[in-house]
Design a protein around this motif. Structure first.
Motif, PDB file in Angstrom:
ATOM      1  N   GLU A   1       0.934  -1.102  -0.064  1.00 44.99           N
ATOM      2  CA  GLU A   1      -0.047  -0.002   0.080  1.00 44.99           C
ATOM      3  C   GLU A   1       0.780   1.224  -0.077  1.00 44.99           C
ATOM      4  OE1 GLU A   1      -4.402  -0.383   1.881  1.00 44.99           O
ATOM      5  OE2 GLU A   1      -2.924  -0.410   3.202  1.00 44.99           O
TER       6      GLU A   1
ATOM      7  N   MET B   1      -8.856  -1.331   1.876  1.00 47.59           N
ATOM      8  CA  MET B   1      -8.042  -0.775   0.968  1.00 47.59           C
ATOM      9  C   MET B   1      -8.454   0.710   1.331  1.00 47.59           C
ATOM     10  SD  MET B   1      -5.922  -2.213  -0.591  1.00 47.59           S
ATOM     11  CE  MET B   1      -5.568  -3.723   0.267  1.00 47.59           C
TER      12      MET B   1
ATOM     13  N   ARG C   1      -5.879   5.433  -2.730  1.00 48.78           N
ATOM     14  CA  ARG C   1      -4.678   6.144  -2.557  1.00 48.78           C
ATOM     15  C   ARG C   1      -4.682   7.143  -3.546  1.00 48.78           C
ATOM     16  NH1 ARG C   1      -1.709   4.480   0.042  1.00 48.78           N
ATOM     17  NH2 ARG C   1      -3.244   3.852   1.284  1.00 48.78           N
TER      18      ARG C   1
ATOM     19  N   ALA D   1      -2.944  -1.920  -5.643  1.00 49.45           N
ATOM     20  CA  ALA D   1      -2.886  -2.230  -4.276  1.00 49.45           C
ATOM     21  C   ALA D   1      -3.730  -3.268  -4.090  1.00 49.45           C
ATOM     22  CB  ALA D   1      -3.221  -1.160  -3.413  1.00 49.45           C
TER      23      ALA D   1
END
Lengths: 310, 310
Positions: free
Chosen positions: A12, A100, A103, A112
């Motif tokens: 991540e 998750m 991002r 990711a």
């Protein structure tokens, strides 16, 4: 479990070791079945996933979950307050749940998620359930290369709330009408049947429609079995095609990330990016000409010239 | 109007003339105020936008609308059937409404939206309202560089359905509680106030909370005026910072698109991409090593080597 969690965190964060890790495990990936579940917020996906986990556990499977839905109970969702809801599998070492965060720059979410699937796969989790909300573009990209795609709908919420990207309908392998004890379930099923009949594609079996009441655990075992049946059906699986799609999407995403990285470390390093942004903001140049300039600096004369060089 | 529609279609399709067009108009852009409106499906954003258009029309403004919400009445939303809802401004030449289909590879949505804003801007539409659903990552990227960001919530829907990306709260300039005649409006406002107090940022004024009942046209004029007040407030505007952000996002998106284009025309042309995908799908290579190989072919020795060359 701790090593897996650390691996996923590295992935991540995009640290350099993460890539080495992913490269080293990649040959051992591709074993787990990836089940994508998508639907609008409020469709009860999380509860359904929770019950599905339980039925897979009954069969002795170790289950991985990636939650990319901001409203998911697994990802702790909900904007008001941070009442993290109870996870009934929190103490079960054979259930690995990861939410998750979405991002930064483009495509990070898909990257990711796929990397996390690889890590869970190698750690022996199978199946891996991926829960996404069926609205955003990135979220659709994430779910669409799963081995089987389950779209969760719910009766009586009106078209508005049900709103799911048109593209989702085309990738659905199974439909689930959850909260099927609510009024309007029959009507929703009829509308869905009608729509699927219109969209009939001779190359693919028509998606089946299942009904569940996840909160009462109704229809969940049937869903698990239907997922299995679908994966094993001759024309239904499409597993190879989906996996090639996933490989393609991953390659292009990684390539795009790396190219941007090179641009940011090369011609856009230091003050260069800010200066260029200022030029665009003040209308002294446009984004297209600016990009072209960077492109020239990065690639020299472009692919043709490079071929001459080498 | 027809030329504008054609221009936007070209932009959406990404034809080569589109870039020339965007380059030629770019110096004349940046005049219109861009108002971003976001919120979950079912929050009544479309009706609110519809009523906002009317109040702007009363002031003599020509209004542009970009709808990137799949559930929007403007984008014809709704998965079941294609009952395109009535658009009360359909016959008004001074209202230009465009719905964005979400497109192919990464970032396409943000690019097409920003390009469309430019085209509407040059065609004299001001303000330009951008309506997105507040859930997906791409959708958030689109709205977050608007001159003012309005987040629409609705009482009594539960946290689940309200689910909005955490990041949205940070970019909200104004909150609207729509359908404020419903039970729970006061509670929602109190919760929101509490949350905003916790998130207090000394560098920014605390976002104001307005209440509307869009279907009855209540609070809409006040919203329009508050948007204006916000834009003119000394610390509140942030217009320059937002516009730099927008310029940065656009540059990086365009650059990313162009780099991928070069890769697909260069080292990945012809069968090369399919062959590489096959290698990955069969686990003979991993996406990271494959990307590295393409990178080398495209960039030669990388930025360092390039610098030595030039």
């Amino acid at each position: 479990v701790r090593a897996l969690a650390r691996g996923i965190s590295q992935v991540e964060e995009g640290v350099p070791q993460a890539i080495a890790l992913l490269q080293s495990i990649f040959p051992r990936t591709g074993n787990a079945t990836v089940v994508g579940l998508t639907g609008s917020p409020g469709s009860g996906k999380s509860t359904l996933v929770d019950r599905l986990i339980a039925t897979y556990r009954e069969q002795g499977h170790r289950v991985g979950v990636v939650a990319v839905d901001p409203s998911s109970a697994f990802s702790g969702g909900a904007i008001l307050g941070d009442r993290v809801r109870m996870q009934s599998h929190a103490t079960d070492a054979d259930v690995f749940i990861r939410s998750m965060a979405t991002r930064g720059f483009l495509g990070g979410l898909a990257r990711a998620t796929n990397d996390s699937i690889d890590l869970m796969d190698v750690a022996g989790y199978d199946p891996i359930l991926v829960e996404t909300v069926g609205v955003g573009q990135d979220e659709v990209e994430v779910v669409k290369t799963a081995d089987v795609v389950v779209v969760v709908l719910v009766p009586g919420m009106g078209d508005d709330i049900q709103a799911i990207k048109a593209g989702i309908l085309e990738i659905a392998d199974l439909f689930v009408i959850n909260k099927a004890d609510r009024p309007g379930a029959d009507r929703l099923e009829a509308e869905l049947q009608y729509m699927l009949a219109l969209a009939e594609n001779p190359e693919r079996p028509r998606p089946r429609i299942l009904t569940t009441v996840a909160t009462e655990n109704r229809g969940v075992t049937e869903l698990r079995d239907e997922i299995q049946t679908h994966l094993q059906s001759p024309g239904g699986g499409q597993r190879e095609a989906r996996r090639r799609e996933r490989a393609r999407a991953r390659l292009l995403t990684v390539l795009s990330d790396r190219l941007m990285e090179r641009a940011l470390r090369g011609p856009l390093a230091g003050e260069a990016l800010d200066e260029l942004v200022e030029e665009i903001a003040s209308r002294n140049t446009d984004p297209y000409s600016a990009a072209e300039r960077i492109l020239d600096q990065l690639l020299g004369g472009g692919p043709t010239a490079r071929t001459e060089d080498t």
